[in-house]
Design a protein around this motif. Sequence first.
Motif, PDB file in Angstrom:
ATOM      1  N   VAL A  54     -11.089   0.132 -25.056  1.00  0.00           N
ATOM      2  CA  VAL A  54     -10.610  -0.726 -26.140  1.00  0.00           C
ATOM      3  C   VAL A  54      -9.167  -1.150 -25.868  1.00  0.00           C
ATOM      4  O   VAL A  54      -8.787  -2.316 -26.073  1.00  0.00           O
ATOM      5  CB  VAL A  54     -10.724  -0.007 -27.500  1.00  0.00           C
ATOM      6  CG1 VAL A  54      -9.962  -0.769 -28.582  1.00  0.00           C
ATOM      7  CG2 VAL A  54     -12.184   0.155 -27.894  1.00  0.00           C
ATOM      8  N   LYS A  55      -8.350  -0.229 -25.402  1.00  0.00           N
ATOM      9  CA  LYS A  55      -6.953  -0.531 -25.093  1.00  0.00           C
ATOM     10  C   LYS A  55      -6.854  -1.548 -23.959  1.00  0.00           C
ATOM     11  O   LYS A  55      -6.044  -2.479 -24.011  1.00  0.00           O
ATOM     12  CB  LYS A  55      -6.221   0.755 -24.710  1.00  0.00           C
ATOM     13  CG  LYS A  55      -4.730   0.576 -24.490  1.00  0.00           C
ATOM     14  CD  LYS A  55      -4.055   1.913 -24.206  1.00  0.00           C
ATOM     15  CE  LYS A  55      -2.550   1.738 -23.999  1.00  0.00           C
ATOM     16  NZ  LYS A  55      -1.893   3.035 -23.710  1.00  0.00           N
ATOM     17  N   ARG A 114      -7.848  -4.991 -25.166  1.00  0.00           N
ATOM     18  CA  ARG A 114      -6.811  -5.540 -26.040  1.00  0.00           C
ATOM     19  C   ARG A 114      -5.675  -6.147 -25.225  1.00  0.00           C
ATOM     20  O   ARG A 114      -5.081  -7.159 -25.616  1.00  0.00           O
ATOM     21  CB  ARG A 114      -6.272  -4.447 -26.959  1.00  0.00           C
ATOM     22  CG  ARG A 114      -5.295  -4.947 -28.033  1.00  0.00           C
ATOM     23  CD  ARG A 114      -4.747  -3.813 -28.866  1.00  0.00           C
ATOM     24  NE  ARG A 114      -5.827  -3.073 -29.523  1.00  0.00           N
ATOM     25  CZ  ARG A 114      -6.031  -1.766 -29.389  1.00  0.00           C
ATOM     26  NH1 ARG A 114      -5.215  -1.049 -28.611  1.00  0.00           N
ATOM     27  NH2 ARG A 114      -7.019  -1.166 -30.000  1.00  0.00           N
ATOM     28  N   GLN A 115      -5.372  -5.545 -24.075  1.00  0.00           N
ATOM     29  CA  GLN A 115      -4.203  -5.969 -23.307  1.00  0.00           C
ATOM     30  C   GLN A 115      -4.524  -6.902 -22.142  1.00  0.00           C
ATOM     31  O   GLN A 115      -3.628  -7.595 -21.646  1.00  0.00           O
ATOM     32  CB  GLN A 115      -3.483  -4.728 -22.769  1.00  0.00           C
ATOM     33  CG  GLN A 115      -2.916  -3.838 -23.874  1.00  0.00           C
ATOM     34  CD  GLN A 115      -2.319  -2.548 -23.328  1.00  0.00           C
ATOM     35  OE1 GLN A 115      -2.665  -2.115 -22.228  1.00  0.00           O
ATOM     36  NE2 GLN A 115      -1.433  -1.935 -24.089  1.00  0.00           N
TER      37      GLN A 115
END
Length: 212
Positions: free
Chosen positions: A14-15, A18-19
Amino acid sequence: MSFPKNCRGEEAKVKIVRQYSLSCIGHLKLLPGQSKQGCCGVLTDQYYAFEYQNKKDTADSGVFYVGRSCAIDFQELHKPAISFPRLFDPFIHAATMGDVAPHGKVTGREMPATEIDPLNKEVQTAILLILTIWNVAPIGGFAAILNYIKNKPARRTDSFAVYNVNRVVGQYMNGQTLRQALQDASNGAPMRTFNFPLMEQVLTENGLPIHI
């Protein structure tokens, strides 16, 4: 920041999503004796190659590798949806590999191939053979060419793509053609026969030596 080496678990994925913007540029079979360090663990059979680009830092880009389960996890998390190429398998048992799958989720089976320009198919196959033989990330603009063919399979690529592939083979294959290098790397496993008549025609028409 730099791309994380470990992408195990949903929180890490997920991180990343997101980035980073992600694109799957290859689904390849490893040759006998090959392995690849993926961000979810060591890969020994086949792998998905993902290109990443930091959404805020243009210098933070590259390629990472995952197996099927992690690839599907990224596909489900990423927006817009990620499309998967079909498995490129040079072994003789593979009847119809190396095509490009349309957009959508791949679960228990590969999706039907879209129509692809014949020259694009040869260029795509040649690049995937180079990546398979060397067991490396896309180099020399190969990622851009693979992305172009995946996103616009029916629109013929520029002749520069042919020149680029031919140049890399000529400079780094120690005088071997792709077919010769593949046989040497196969450790005796039966391999499919690959031919590149349209690429050879482009090179001949432009007075260039043929290395593929």
